[in-house]
Design a protein around this motif. Structure first.
Motif, short mmCIF file in Angstrom:
data_model
loop_
_atom_site.label_atom_id
_atom_site.label_comp_id
_atom_site.label_asym_id
_atom_site.label_seq_id
_atom_site.Cartn_x
_atom_site.Cartn_y
_atom_site.Cartn_z
N HIS A 166 0.87 -1.17 0.00
CA HIS A 166 0.00 0.00 0.00
C HIS A 166 0.91 1.23 0.00
N LEU A 167 1.32 1.61 -1.19
CA LEU A 167 2.32 2.65 -1.37
C LEU A 167 2.01 3.35 -2.68
N GLY A 168 1.74 4.66 -2.63
CA GLY A 168 1.47 5.40 -3.85
C GLY A 168 0.32 4.80 -4.63
N ARG A 169 0.55 4.56 -5.92
CA ARG A 169 -0.49 4.01 -6.79
C ARG A 169 -0.25 2.53 -7.11
N CYS A 170 0.34 1.82 -6.17
CA CYS A 170 0.52 0.39 -6.39
C CYS A 170 -0.82 -0.35 -6.28
#
Length: 515
Positions: free
Chosen positions: A49-53
């Protein structure tokens, strides 16, 4: 009257002689009955759950105009199936040790929101949770690798998670799972007991974490009565050999199946540089850190050998890849970067290293799958593209679960401003059906190399191959040119009397297959 510059002519002549006189790289490939199998799990991936991952990458929601299945983009599902990803790690990363799994199950409109303190301070609605992830893994035919919370959790919360996922029925957590729409348990074998406990997981000492790990692992139960859980301890940061030493010394063998290792490739940690506008000096520096992976794996493996001579505990490199400055104009907490031929070099050489250390390395996870760091997929609204790294990993998937063929050769050097690196990287394997696969990388930014591979008495009739190359080292795929870099048929493959000869151009990746 025309005058000749004789010094220029002589220099050109000498250069041509030097090139023509360059000796081919002599490689010997042998069959060894004791050689290990290259686990398919070396080709694993990581989605945090990081940026637009996750949000805006993998997951667009069921109401999105982008074609999706249960909210996950169909084009990404198909791409990952083509890649044959064997496992997928989730939900972190640093995020894992602030994630409370109960917030991500049950009716989506009743789930609490949370602030992602690690990556951009954004508010997430927990709409993508455990059911969504594990169902996606089933769709992909990939094994889930759950990185569970230790840093801000409790043994009770952790073990209830295991029960929720794995217990057949009759327990409180299993009944709650059924209420939430999943009758049967999922088959989850791989569990990370925390993440980066030396850093974002709690800034612990190795000795303290070893005790914490023992406590958590003791209460983990394989409710499915299958072949047991595969518990992975949060391992060392790069060359922290003391960390590995303590874990191997202080954790009883019946409580552990894997020890992790994290190492990224970059120019300098505090000055990572652009992912597309980089110099040869920056490229050389990045490759120097990438190639250090061989030293790291060798030394961590040697420590593990001391305590585990029978090789029962795996080395799991569950975060690796290139790390640069974010693309201009994007959120610095989202770690969005482009993916060039430099990343193809990192991918090819790293996978060759893991293959050649397959006796101890049983799993690895590229960071990360979509829109973050060395991603295999990039998205922009409804558009999607495959990166050079994607193509390398797809070319290399012929090695999955094949038997390692040891290789022996002396690499020529890639020289830059008085420093040298080995230019050529090679690994080889043989499938149960007798197919021989050889993967090669040339990281030299200027020189091509002829490679002659002696396959001895192997009963191979012919070879074919694919190559990933481009005109410029900084080349990359864009949403306007999504196929600027794609694998091509390798047309110049010579195979005669057991000798395979190929030309490996500068900064290129090749895979040749013989039957």
């Amino acid at each position: 009257m025309k005058f000749f510059n004789y010094s220029t002519v002589i220099l050109a002549f000498l250069c041509s002689v030097a090139v023509s006189a360059q000796e081919p790289v002599q490689v010997t490939v042998t069959e060894d009955a004791e050689a290990p199998i290259i686990s398919k799990h070396i080709y694993g991936h990581f989605s945090e759950h990081l940026g637009r991952c996750i949000y805006g990458g993998l997951y667009v929601g069921e109401e999105s105009m982008v074609p999706n299945t249960a909210g996950v983009r169909n084009d990404i599902i198909e791409a990952l199936k083509e890649l044959k990803i064997p496992n997928l790690r989730w939900p972190g990363g640093c995020f894992a040790d602030t994630y409370h799994w109960k917030d991500g199950v049950g009716p989506k409109d009743e789930r609490p929101t949370m602030v992602n303190r690690w990556w951009g301070g954004v508010t997430e609605d927990n709409s993508f949770g455990t059911h969504d992830f594990l169902n996606l893994c089933e769709t992909l035919n990939a094994e889930p690798y759950l990185a569970a919370n230790v840093g801000s959790s409790t043994v009770k919360e952790f073990t209830e998670y295991v029960e929720y996922v794995l217990h057949q029925g009759g327990s409180p957590m299993a009944e709650w799972r059924k209420e939430n729409g999943r009758e049967n348990p999922w088959d989850v074998k791989y569990w990370g007991v925390g993440n980066e406990m030396w850093g974002c997981g709690g800034n612990m000492t190795a000795e303290h974490y070893a005790d914490i790990y023992r406590q958590y692992a003791t209460f983990m139960t394989d409710w499915t009565n299958s072949d047991g859980l595969f518990r992975i301890a949060s391992g060392a940061n790069v060359d922290d050999y003391h960390w590995t030493e303590v874990l191997m010394r202080d954790i009883p063998k019946h409580l552990i199946e894997g020890v992790a290792l994290h190492s990224y490739s970059f120019v300098e940690w505090n000055e990572k540089g652009s992912s597309i506008d980089y110099s040869e000096e920056q490229y050389f520096s990045t490759m120097k850190t990438a190639l250090k992976m061989d030293t790291l794996v060798t030394k961590h493996s040697a420590i593990m050998d001391k305590y585990d001579p029978n090789n029962t505990i795996a080395l799991v490199v569950d975060e690796w890849g290139g790390w640069y400055d974010v693309m201009e104009g994007t959120n610095p907490g989202f770690l969005y970067q482009q993916n060039t031929m430099r990343d193809a070099m990192i991918a090819g050489t790293s996978l060759n290293i893991f293959n050649n250390h397959a006796r101890r390395v049983k799993m690895a996870n590229l960071a990360q799958t979509v829109n973050v760091l060395q991603a295999v997929v990039l998205t922009e609204d409804e558009k999607m593209l495959l990166t050079p790294t994607y193509h390398v990993m797809k070319m290399y998937n012929v090695h999955q679960d094949a038997k390692l063929l040891p290789v022996d050769f002396d690499s020529p050097t890639y020289k830059f401003e008085g420093e040298e690196l080995p230019a050529i990287s090679i690994s080889a394997s043989k499938t149960d059906a007798g197919q021989v696969n050889v993967s090669m990388v040339n990281i030299d930014a200027h020189k091509s190399h002829t490679v002659e591979i002696n396959l001895g008495d192997m009963d191979i009739k012919d070879f074919s191959g694919t190559i990933l190359s481009s005109e410029d080292l900084q080349d990359h795929n864009t949403f306007d040119q999504p196929e600027k870099i794609t694998p091509k048929e390798l047309k110049k493959v010579k195979f005669r009397k057991g000798i395979l000869e190929v030309e490996v151009p500068p900064f290129s990746v090749l895979v040749v297959t013989g039957k």
